[in-house]
Design an enzyme around this catalytic site. Structure first.
Site, PDB file in Angstrom:
ATOM      1  CG  HIS A   1       6.242  -3.476  -5.926  1.00  0.00           C
ATOM      2  ND1 HIS A   1       6.373  -2.674  -4.801  1.00  0.00           N
ATOM      3  CD2 HIS A   1       5.052  -4.086  -5.819  1.00  0.00           C
ATOM      4  CE1 HIS A   1       5.290  -2.809  -4.059  1.00  0.00           C
ATOM      5  NE2 HIS A   1       4.474  -3.658  -4.647  1.00  0.00           N
ATOM      6  CG  ASP A   2       2.601  -1.225  -6.495  1.00  0.00           C
ATOM      7  OD1 ASP A   2       2.644  -2.350  -7.031  1.00  0.00           O
ATOM      8  OD2 ASP A   2       2.199  -1.039  -5.325  1.00  0.00           O
TER       9      ASP A   2
ATOM     10  CG  ASP B   1      -0.191  -4.924   0.050  1.00  0.00           C
ATOM     11  OD1 ASP B   1       0.450  -4.241  -0.750  1.00  0.00           O
ATOM     12  OD2 ASP B   1      -1.243  -5.538  -0.255  1.00  0.00           O
TER      13      ASP B   1
ATOM     14  CD  GLU C   1       0.396   0.045  -0.898  1.00  0.00           C
ATOM     15  OE1 GLU C   1       0.660   0.201  -2.087  1.00  0.00           O
ATOM     16  OE2 GLU C   1      -0.290  -0.906  -0.479  1.00  0.00           O
TER      17      GLU C   1
ATOM     18  CG  ASP D   1       5.134  -6.422   1.097  1.00  0.00           C
ATOM     19  OD1 ASP D   1       4.019  -6.042   1.505  1.00  0.00           O
ATOM     20  OD2 ASP D   1       5.741  -5.895   0.159  1.00  0.00           O
TER      21      ASP D   1
HETATM   22  O1  TEU Z   1      -0.630  -1.848  -3.822  1.00  0.00           O
HETATM   23  C1  TEU Z   1      -1.814  -1.165  -3.572  1.00  0.00           C
HETATM   24  C2  TEU Z   1      -2.482  -0.710  -4.747  1.00  0.00           C
HETATM   25  O2  TEU Z   1      -3.617  -0.302  -4.692  1.00  0.00           O
HETATM   26  C3  TEU Z   1      -1.802  -0.820  -6.033  1.00  0.00           C
HETATM   27  O3  TEU Z   1      -2.765  -1.309  -6.874  1.00  0.00           O
HETATM   28  C4  TEU Z   1      -1.222   0.465  -6.475  1.00  0.00           C
HETATM   29  O4  TEU Z   1      -1.887   1.549  -5.954  1.00  0.00           O
HETATM   30  C5  TEU Z   1      -1.326   0.518  -7.949  1.00  0.00           C
HETATM   31  O5  TEU Z   1      -0.485  -0.465  -8.437  1.00  0.00           O
HETATM   32  C6  TEU Z   1      -0.909   1.801  -8.539  1.00  0.00           C
HETATM   33  O6  TEU Z   1      -1.217   1.701  -9.879  1.00  0.00           O
HETATM   34  C7  TEU Z   1      -0.311  -2.971  -3.070  1.00  0.00           C
HETATM   35  C8  TEU Z   1       0.935  -3.612  -3.645  1.00  0.00           C
HETATM   36  O7  TEU Z   1       2.016  -2.731  -3.535  1.00  0.00           O
HETATM   37  C9  TEU Z   1       0.664  -4.033  -5.052  1.00  0.00           C
HETATM   38  O8  TEU Z   1       1.811  -4.545  -5.682  1.00  0.00           O
HETATM   39  C10 TEU Z   1      -0.416  -5.079  -5.000  1.00  0.00           C
HETATM   40  O9  TEU Z   1      -0.787  -5.427  -6.315  1.00  0.00           O
HETATM   41  C11 TEU Z   1      -1.662  -4.601  -4.243  1.00  0.00           C
HETATM   42  O10 TEU Z   1      -1.357  -3.931  -3.042  1.00  0.00           O
HETATM   43  C12 TEU Z   1      -2.510  -5.787  -3.847  1.00  0.00           C
HETATM   44  O11 TEU Z   1      -1.897  -6.510  -2.827  1.00  0.00           O
END
Ligand code: TEU
Ligand code: CA
Length: 595
Positions: free
Chosen positions: A371-372, A242, A296, A140
């Protein structure tokens, strides 16, 4: 508040992730490729298009030392399991030095391993053992922001003349309050934080402990590029990037331009120099290695996605969109599910549109969990005991039969489901905790909020991986950092490994089917019976082969009206013991037919 809600709603419009990687099984520093153009022309076949990517959230996968936190040694101990799945690439969420405000997405040392996860020696061993098994490793890359505990930021905040000052975005207080910027993880949803030491505000799109790096500073870009080379020289096979569309900012920080109508996410993804920076990154870093990249694609719409992944532009290989996973939430809400559920017709439209984007150029991705996200079976299938396995296999069938690289989330192969915490105290995720606080401060309905979180909270997808029926699902001998789902005695690797009809063995079968049949990778995709509210039907065609995929997304029998002659259809795979051959599908039935 309205701005926050709008921004959350617009998550639905985000999308993309890019992965790229080596063709070679071995992982030593790659020989420079001739030219990117030669390597990536048009719709050429590529190893990363044919790959199945499996995502591991290291904190939740396997704990080797009883501290309740998954670690690298834990992953190493499970490599034979990973190999047995038939997957090709493993994407690891961040494993770098971090104080863990956002579980590793706040990095304090880009060239070190997080203490809880192990040592650089463990990392080297992991990579070596993966490559020995012909598994590739994608890391990542989190470079929109660092941790406030990174050396750069600690220096930067000391004085206005510090050499690291311009590594971040500062706004001197004597100029007044900067124009509002919205923050994802801030109790006031305010992305500017006042810092007394220098009487200035710093920018943080995410938490206060995640200050945004200043990419307009060439030194920052060079630091990032050299850090990427460090990992590629070790033999890493690619990066998942990310929130990469956010890196470039208009550093005059004007009031939000009217065209964005309070849609911060879209604004953040439209910085002035994003593509220039990605092209420089490609030229200075990626072009020198045989690796893959996946963005992403937050804030990127389908008609902009080729700007990132058209091979002729020399930027990234793939991107993942947010349009699919955002469906079915009420507009302007903090991911509150629509009580009516989601519309399958809309779902089909979205995925078909994204297929068409990459029909001539670039390449797509497909995912339903990460994971999100909550667990795919809860969110897109049906997690009741009666339908859990069937609906989970049906969704797996969708992911593995689309013309796009599947990004499959660890635990989904077991049919893991949401844990659905009742109490805020059980949550660990900064997003849920922060939203709860926001809800509370604005006098919102906390009970309703917690109900919605049972479906949509990120921690649902982060509970420990379920290995067996021993204490804590065999994840840890200590106290797990996040509770284990109580269904672990029956939903686990040990049980499913022995059951030929388990979700796990279904996943292995369909991965093999895809790996053995390029029609599932490159074959033309055609949506059939588009208005059917229950069935997703499509064909895949390549070199005279024509396969039909039929998926019943609901808990009632349903028929597909494909207009095709099925009388000679041969069943290749199905999730029922007696698969349907005539287009009449049982609840949650999935079947792949050769025509
Ligand atoms: O996610 C991007 C992001 O905006 C997330 O907040 C996501 O859209 C949200 O969880 C949906 O509800 C990336 C990573 O994947 C995430 O785990 C991180 O928290 C975020 O960036 C900050 O680095
Ligand atoms: Ca551990």
């Amino acid at each position: 508040m309205r701005a926050l809600l709008t921004a959350v709603a617009s998550l639905a419009t985000l999308s993309c992730l890019a992965l790229g990687q080596n063709n070679s099984a071995d992982s030593r520093p790659k020989a420079p490729v001739t030219t990117q153009a030669a390597a990536n022309k048009g719709n050429d076949r590529k190893w990363w298009k044919e790959a199945v990517v499996y995502q591991i959230y290291p904190r939740s996968f396997k704990d080797s030392n009883g501290d309740g936190i998954g670690d690298l040694k834990g992953i190493i101990s499970k490599l034979d399991y990973l190999k047995s799945l038939g997957i090709d690439v493993i994407w690891l969420n961040p494993i770098y030095g971090s104080p863990n405000d956002d579980n590793g997405y706040d990095i304090s040392d880009y060239q070190a391993i997080m203490k809880e996860f192990g040592t650089m020696q463990d990392f080297d061993e992991l990579l070596k053992e993966m490559h020995a098994r012909n598994l590739k490793l994608v890391m990542d890359l989190v470079v929109n922001h660092s941790s406030d505990e990174h050396k750069w930021f600690k220096e930067s905040r000391i004085s206005r003349s510090n050499p690291y000052r311009d590594y971040y975005h500062w706004w001197p207080a004597e100029k007044g309050k900067p124009a509002h910027r919205w923050s994802f993880f801030d109790v006031n949803a305010d992305a500017w934080k006042y810092d007394k030491a220098t009487d200035s505000y710093y920018l943080h799109y995410f938490s206060q402990k995640q200050p945004d790096l200043n990419w307009e500073n060439p030194k920052v870009r060079e630091e990032v590029f050299s850090m990427m080379r460090f990992w590629f020289d070790k033999g890493v096979d690619g990066f998942r990037m990310d929130v990469i569309p956010f890196i470039s900012k208009d550093i005059s920080f004007p009031e939000l331009p009217a065209e964005y109508h309070g849609d911060y996410i879209k604004y953040y993804a439209h910085g002035p120099h994003t593509h220039e920076y990605l092209q420089a990154m490609n030229k200075d870093v990626m072009s020198k290695y045989d690796v893959m990249t996946v963005a992403e694609g937050i804030g990127v719409s389908s008609d902009e996605s080729l700007d990132y992944v058209d091979a002729d532009r020399h930027e990234l290989n793939m991107l993942y969109h947010f349009e699919g996973v955002s469906l079915g939430y009420l507009p302007n809400s903090r991911k509150v599910p629509d009580p009516k559920g989601y519309s399958l017709v809309e779902f089909k439209k979205i995925y078909s549109k994204w297929d068409s984007v990459f029909a001539q150029k670039g390449w797509g991705t497909v995912y339903l969990g990460n994971h999100d996200q909550p667990r795919m079976t809860t969110r897109w299938g049906n997690d009741s005991p009666q339908w859990r396995e069937l609906s989970s296999k049906m969704l797996t069938t969708f992911l593995l039969t689309m013309r796009a690289t599947p990004y499959y989330y660890a635990g989904d192969e077991l049919g893991m489901i949401n844990i659905k915490f009742d109490r805020i105290e059980d949550y660990r995720d900064i997003e849920s905790l922060n939203w709860y606080q926001l809800e509370k401060n604005s006098g919102g309905d906390l009970k309703k909020f917690l109900e919605a979180q049972k479906i949509s909270a990120r921690d649902n997808g982060r509970t420990p991986f379920q290995w067996d029926k021993t204490t804590n699902a065999g994840f840890t001998t200590g106290t797990p950092w996040l509770k284990v789902n109580s269904n672990y005695p029956t939903v686990n690797v040990a049980v499913e490994d022995k059951d030929p009809n388990s979700c796990l063995n279904y996943f292995r079968k369909i991965v093999k089917l895809r790996k053995d049949n390029q029609v599932l990778v490159y074959g033309k995709y055609t949506l059939l019976d588009a208005d059917n509210p229950d069935v997703y039907a499509y064909t895949r065609e390549l070199d005279g082969k024509k396969w039909l995929v039929l998926l019943n997304f609901h808990d009632k029998a349903a028929s597909a009206n494909t207009g095709l002659d099925l009388s000679h259809a041969k069943v290749l795979l199905g999730n029922y013991a007696t698969p349907s051959r005539d287009g009449k599908l049982k609840p949650y039935e999935a079947v792949i037919l050769e025509l």
